[in-house]
Design an enzyme around this catalytic site. Structure first.
Site, mmCIF file in Angstrom:
data_model
loop_
_atom_site.group_PDB
_atom_site.id
_atom_site.type_symbol
_atom_site.label_atom_id
_atom_site.label_comp_id
_atom_site.label_asym_id
_atom_site.label_seq_id
_atom_site.Cartn_x
_atom_site.Cartn_y
_atom_site.Cartn_z
ATOM 1 C CE LYS A 17 -39.330 -45.211 46.754
ATOM 2 N NZ LYS A 17 -38.522 -46.341 46.258
ATOM 3 C CE LYS A 59 -36.815 -43.080 45.122
ATOM 4 N NZ LYS A 59 -36.027 -44.309 44.948
ATOM 5 C CG ASP A 69 -37.311 -47.042 42.415
ATOM 6 O OD1 ASP A 69 -37.979 -48.019 42.022
ATOM 7 O OD2 ASP A 69 -37.547 -46.443 43.476
#
Length: 229
Positions: free
Chosen positions: A190, A161, A97
């Site tokens: 996400k 995300k 991430d």
């Protein structure tokens, strides 16, 4: 509220069980990984330093180890992000991430943002690991979010995300819908940041998120089970 049906197993498979605290010690990671193993969460979300430890603790479990890169500011050079991601993968991470360069995005330097996203995507694909691009939506306008999500549709990371959880605010269901609509079918979303209860988690899932980043995983599960007795 619109009816929303999901099993406990399905919910667990979408949770990234998170501990990104700077003062976390071995016992904290042992607890994190034990909980992730017991509940078969999708991933443990951690900083790069404890990746090797967590990989060992989760051996044979099927739970992924996710490393946060350029967290939480996104202000490393692209070379530094590439190095950190590759180092994390070599230590056992199978998800990355990373925080995009928010300053370059705000300046309208879309060529830079595309190059960064494309090189990070290429690296992760070469290692067959999952990549998530963190936008930090609280600092972006709606148009900037749409443009970044559209770029992800073009480049093809696995996920985009919402947040690090350390910005000025966290996930927002309305923004999740915008991100999903702009990124298309092949890029997933996400939601992370401020998701501390089942009601909020459900809102994010209904909006189109298919991963939830949270350090309140057990509380969410407890509330889910109470509702579904």
């Amino acid at each position: 509220m619109e009816e929303f049906r999901i099993t406990r197993q399905q919910l667990c498979s979408m949770i990234d069980h998170t501990n990104l605290k700077p003062y976390a010690v071995r016992e904290d990671f042992e607890k994190l990984c034990r909980e992730a193993r017991e509940n078969n969460f999708a991933m443990v979300a951690i900083n790069p330093a404890p990746v090797r430890l967590c990989r060992e603790l989760l051996a044979g479990s099927g739970v992924h180890v996710g490393a946060a890169v350029s967290f939480p500011l996104g202000q490393d050079t692209l070379a530094a992000k590439i190095f950190c991601a590759e180092d994390a993968v070599k230590n056992g991470a199978d998800e990355i991430d990373y925080v995009l360069n928010i300053g370059e995005l705000k300046a309208g330097n879309w060529d830079y943002i595309e190059k960064e996203m494309r090189e990070m995507t290429s690296l992760c694909k070469s290692f067959n690991v999952i990549l998530k691009v963190i936008f930090e939506i609280c600092y972006l306008t709606g148009e900037e979010i749409k443009m970044a999500a559209g770029m992800a549709k073009k480049v093809g990371p696995d996920y985009i995300k919402t947040s690090t959880g350390l910005g000025c605010s966290g996930a927002d269901a309305h923004i999740v819908r915008i991100m999903k609509e702009a990124s298309g079918e092949d890029v997933k979303v996400k939601a992370a940041g401020g998701i501390r209860d089942w009601q909020t988690c459900r809102e994010m899932l209904m909006a189109g998120a298919c991963r939830i980043g949270t350090s309140s995983s057990l509380k969410i599960l407890e509330e889910f089970e109470m509702e579904n007795k």
